[in-house]
Enzyme design. Structure first.
Site, short mmCIF file in Angstrom:
data_model
loop_
_atom_site.label_atom_id
_atom_site.label_comp_id
_atom_site.label_asym_id
_atom_site.label_seq_id
_atom_site.Cartn_x
_atom_site.Cartn_y
_atom_site.Cartn_z
N SER A 102 0.81 -1.27 0.07
CA SER A 102 -0.02 0.15 -0.05
C SER A 102 0.78 1.33 -0.11
O SER A 102 1.83 1.47 -1.10
CB SER A 102 -0.96 -0.13 1.23
OG SER A 102 -1.81 0.80 1.20
N ASP A 245 -5.79 2.46 -3.59
CA ASP A 245 -6.91 2.15 -2.58
C ASP A 245 -7.30 3.32 -1.79
O ASP A 245 -8.38 3.47 -0.88
CB ASP A 245 -6.91 0.84 -1.86
CG ASP A 245 -6.10 0.82 -0.62
OD1 ASP A 245 -5.27 1.78 -0.65
OD2 ASP A 245 -5.92 -0.16 -0.01
#
Length: 446
Positions: A102, A245
């Site tokens: 991430s 995301d």
């Protein structure tokens, strides 16, 4: 059982250091294969990844493990995390895998699993997989090994889907947008989506080299994008993180707009249109008190969860809610996606910006936040600073000082060896004093 490997968002650690090693990934994939091979059918796995150099190593290792367990693998290539959720479901796969850490630096990596419905695997399933792994119950598969297929149009599938999340007649003609893709998974898809919808796109962070993901760019480092907004006279900026995301928005002055303000904007508009299920927004305990007060004034309920987008999504699914997210920029819109999707959230914002004709600075200033201070304190692996008496006393004293006009939230990070010390208070000086005293104690005993 106590979970040894799975945290709040899959498995994460330093690449090429246990457990983020090739050998472990082969065994992890075999353990997953054992879980799914309770029946006799051939199971399908899709694997996506971000742009870290280590993704190739981990992808190949997991592919070996899955195919040795008789599972067919579809390699998607670099792709945002939400796209993996989407394709897991649309391709009728039994499992989706996203290889990404991430927003972390390039030297970290991680594994996220999605079930056949496109949602992340539940804690119960992850725990069962871990028990198979720890107990080394995966054994030897006696059937034919699975096959591997590279899906060359995976990014195109996601691009086409993302465009459907805005109204049919919405076009972004006349909007100049700075788009920072963090040299990450969305470096191809995100600029294409905005360009095809008519925006004048100024792309940053679209030249990944395996090492520059999230490096002074993207949602965690928006300074470069903010300067580009000011220099080019852009209407707004959108900053994604390494696996796309999460989103951070910049207004036309380059000012950062966090997830709380974006959720306030979207929840208010959806509520007015009758689209906000049960008139409720789901957010975590980190979201600002100002957001809660703003929503309450509109008759919108704020339901809080523990930190982590998986807990937000779990609460949304349990209660039938369709909007949730985190202050950090995970925005979950289950009408469109099964997990946080920075690009889709950005498209919803841009659609409102275009429709309203307002400046981004006005549109995104939905409420005045209560002063909030967050400090991250790194601690030594194996130490337990939050269990130390002096730390507990400092926290208790801080809560008394803040009283009913503020709050404290102190927790361990689920992805890094950090203690996150967060406080809110209408008195900034008092807030700073309380937080610093706690940070000092945590540092001393960490």
């Amino acid at each position: 059982m106590t979970r040894k490997f799975f945290g709040t968002d899959g498995i994460r650690g330093k690449a090429n250091v246990y457990p983020m090693t090739a050998g472990f990934m082969v065994e992890l994939a075999q353990a997953v294969g054992q879980y799914f091979n309770a029946d006799t059918k051939t199971h399908r796995v899709v694997i996506g990844k971000d742009t870290r150099r280590s993704c190739y190593m981990l992808e190949n290792a997991m592919t070996a493990g899955f195919t040795s367990a008789g599972m067919d693998v579809f390699a998607l290539g670099p792709l945002p995390t939400p796209a993996v959720g989407l394709l897991t479901h649309s391709m009728r796969a039994d499992l989706g895998v996203m290889i990404s850490a991430s927003h972390n630096p390039y030297h970290d990596n991680g594994i996220k699993f999605f079930g056949p419905d496109g949602y992340k695997l539940s804690d119960a399933v992850e725990t069962e997989i871990e028990s198979i792994l720890v107990g080394r119950r995966f054994g030897t598969f006696d059937g034919q090994p699975g096959r591997v297929t590279r899906l060359n149009d995976s990014s195109g599938r996601y691009v086409e889907y993302a465009k459907t999340t805005v109204p049919d007649r919405t076009r972004f003609h006349g909007l100049k947008i700075v788009l920072d893709c963090a040299n990450g998974a969305a470096y191809n898809a995100a600029p294409e989506v905005l360009w095809e919808l008519g925006a004048d796109v100024i792309s940053l962070g679209v030249s990944p080299n395996g090492y520059n993901i999230n490096a002074d760019c993207g949602s965690t480092s928006p300074a470069q994008a903010a300067q580009a907004v000011r220099d080019t006279g852009a209407d707004a900026g959108i900053c994604l993180d390494g696996d796309a995301d999460r989103i951070i928005v910049l207004d036309e002055t380059g000012t950062v707009v966090d997830g709380d303000q974006i959720m306030a904007l979207l929840a208010g508009r959806w509520a007015q249109a009758g689209r906000l299920n049960h008139n409720t927004l789901v957010a975590t305990v980190m979201s600002n008190l100002g957001l809660e007060r703003h929503l309450a004034a509109q008759g919108i309920k704020l339901l809080r969860t523990p930190v982590g987008d998986r807990y937000v999504v779990e609460a949304m699914r349990n209660g039938g809610y369709n909007m949730g997210g985190e202050q950090s920029g995970h925005i979950v819109l289950t009408d469109h996606a099964t997990t946080g999707d920075g690009l889709v959230a950005g498209l919803q914002f841009l659609a409102l910006l275009k429709e309203s004709g307002e400046k981004a600075s006005k549109l995104t200033r939905q409420f005045d936040p209560v002063p909030q201070l967050l400090r991250n304190v790194r601690y030594s692996v194996g130490s337990t600073p939050l269990e130390h008496e002096a730390v507990r006393e400092a926290i208790a004293e801080g809560e008394v000082k803040l009283g009913d006009k503020g709050r404290l939230l102190i927790r361990k990070s689920g992805t890094e060896p950090l203690i996150r010390v967060m406080g809110e208070s209408l008195d900034p000086a008092l807030l700073d004093q309380v937080v610093e005293q706690i940070v000092e104690k945590v540092t001393l005993h960490g």
